[in-house]
Design an enzyme around this catalytic site. Sequence first.
Site, PDB file in Angstrom:
ATOM      1  N   ASP A   1       0.814  -1.042  -0.025  1.00 50.37           N
ATOM      2  CA  ASP A   1      -0.064  -0.107   0.160  1.00 50.37           C
ATOM      3  C   ASP A   1       1.043   1.250  -0.109  1.00 50.37           C
ATOM      4  OD1 ASP A   1       0.894   0.263   2.460  1.00 50.37           O
ATOM      5  OD2 ASP A   1      -0.928  -0.141   3.603  1.00 50.37           O
ATOM      6  N   ASP A  52      -8.066  -7.242   0.210  1.00 54.03           N
ATOM      7  CA  ASP A  52      -6.936  -7.679   1.432  1.00 54.03           C
ATOM      8  C   ASP A  52      -7.992  -7.393   2.669  1.00 54.03           C
ATOM      9  OD1 ASP A  52      -7.095  -4.469   0.943  1.00 54.03           O
ATOM     10  OD2 ASP A  52      -6.009  -4.924   2.877  1.00 54.03           O
ATOM     11  N   CYS A  63     -14.144 -28.397   6.948  1.00 56.42           N
ATOM     12  CA  CYS A  63     -13.122 -27.696   6.506  1.00 56.42           C
ATOM     13  C   CYS A  63     -11.680 -28.661   6.472  1.00 56.42           C
ATOM     14  CB  CYS A  63     -12.675 -26.756   7.573  1.00 56.42           C
ATOM     15  SG  CYS A  63     -10.974 -25.664   7.391  1.00 56.42           S
ATOM     16  N   CYS A  81      -8.300 -27.637   6.415  1.00 54.18           N
ATOM     17  CA  CYS A  81      -7.343 -27.026   6.972  1.00 54.18           C
ATOM     18  C   CYS A  81      -6.350 -28.132   7.700  1.00 54.18           C
ATOM     19  CB  CYS A  81      -7.299 -25.727   7.442  1.00 54.18           C
ATOM     20  SG  CYS A  81      -7.963 -25.710   9.235  1.00 54.18           S
ATOM     21  N   CYS A 125      -8.177 -27.796  11.048  1.00 51.95           N
ATOM     22  CA  CYS A 125      -9.388 -28.791  11.555  1.00 51.95           C
ATOM     23  C   CYS A 125      -9.123 -30.354  11.220  1.00 51.95           C
ATOM     24  CB  CYS A 125     -10.394 -28.244  10.698  1.00 51.95           C
ATOM     25  SG  CYS A 125     -11.213 -26.515  11.072  1.00 51.95           S
ATOM     26  N   HIS A 133      -6.408 -21.612  10.060  1.00 49.50           N
ATOM     27  CA  HIS A 133      -7.535 -22.089   9.710  1.00 49.50           C
ATOM     28  C   HIS A 133      -8.269 -20.620   9.283  1.00 49.50           C
ATOM     29  CE1 HIS A 133     -12.023 -23.102   9.938  1.00 49.50           C
ATOM     30  NE2 HIS A 133     -12.077 -22.221  10.369  1.00 49.50           N
TER      31      HIS A 133
HETATM   32 ZN   LIG Z   1     -10.074 -25.190   9.392  1.00 45.99          ZN
END
Ligand SMILES: [Zn+2]
Length: 354
Positions: free
Chosen positions: A60, A247, A285, A287, A290, A316
Amino acid sequence: MPVGTRGAVKSVTHRDLVDLGAEIILGNTYHLYLRPGDGLIARAGGLHRFMGWDRPILTDSGGYQIFSLADRRRISDDGAEFRSHLDGSLHMLTPESAAEIQLQLGSDIAMVLDECIATPADQDITRMAMERSIRWARRARARWRQILEDPGASGVLVTNTGQAQFGIIQGGTHPALRTESAQATIEIGFEAYAIGGLSVGEPPNVMYEVVAQTAAQLPDLAPRYLMGSGLPDDLVECVALGVDLFDCVLPTRNARNGQLLTRHGPLSIKNAQYAEDPLPPDPECGCYTCRHFSRAYLRHLYVAGEMTAATLNTVHNLYFYLDTMKRIREAITFGSFEQLRLEFRQTFSRRPQH
Ligand SMILES: [Zn+2]
């Protein structure tokens, strides 16, 4: 774009970001200019090499941080004079120097310096800031071109000659000002365009209207970047309105505060109800967090103040955001975007319920 304010996405490693599929991250000019300094980073070969990240970086302009300093800054047509939040030292950021700093950092996408204002603002104040932002954009573009045409003569240590520079459309919530800003900024001519000055407390419907109206005026072939917005349903709604890039500090900041975002809405991991809950934060999920950990364990880490809590929660939340964008891309490809949009409205809607 995950936000890596000071050359790091808080609490996770670059290895985590690569595993999460992050294709680009955001760095912050104000913070990097003050510490460790763009000169030091340029001598180290640029921000990519300095921080060991070989994927794209957007920086930025530093403007937003300076405008947030309130009583520690003074704005004039020349630029923004401000006192460092670190040691009180006096600095001046101009449209030209913001371009120079970003060329020294060597980001892949640089943003022009624009004037951000407190909201809600009336039309006169918004117009003045919008017109100043256009004058600044013209100066930023001229200096940026001049340096890249002859880096040796510029006194600037350019570390990425392939940098793109984005213009920013301002004009608050006033449609006529947005139109004027878009026309003038497109006339200057940038590689792509951002929509600035939103997500500053206006109601979601107002934000969506401004995004729709502004995005419709931007060139079809240039990416559109909505700055600083990113509740999950905003991603889906604003993609529908024509936005490509986002963002937001929310996934990382909320993770550190114990808020996990899931397909079924936000989940506050610190709540006592999760003390003995064996389920992962979001059973659907995929990830790392998880797949390996229960709500009970994550709650324990958070309550005990373990640093790993921030890391696992951030993994996550970033996965959720990046996966949402991936699902959006797939839904567009397979023609099921409206269905996805409806699903998000039901779980995350910020729109008033009718
Ligand atoms: Zn997750």
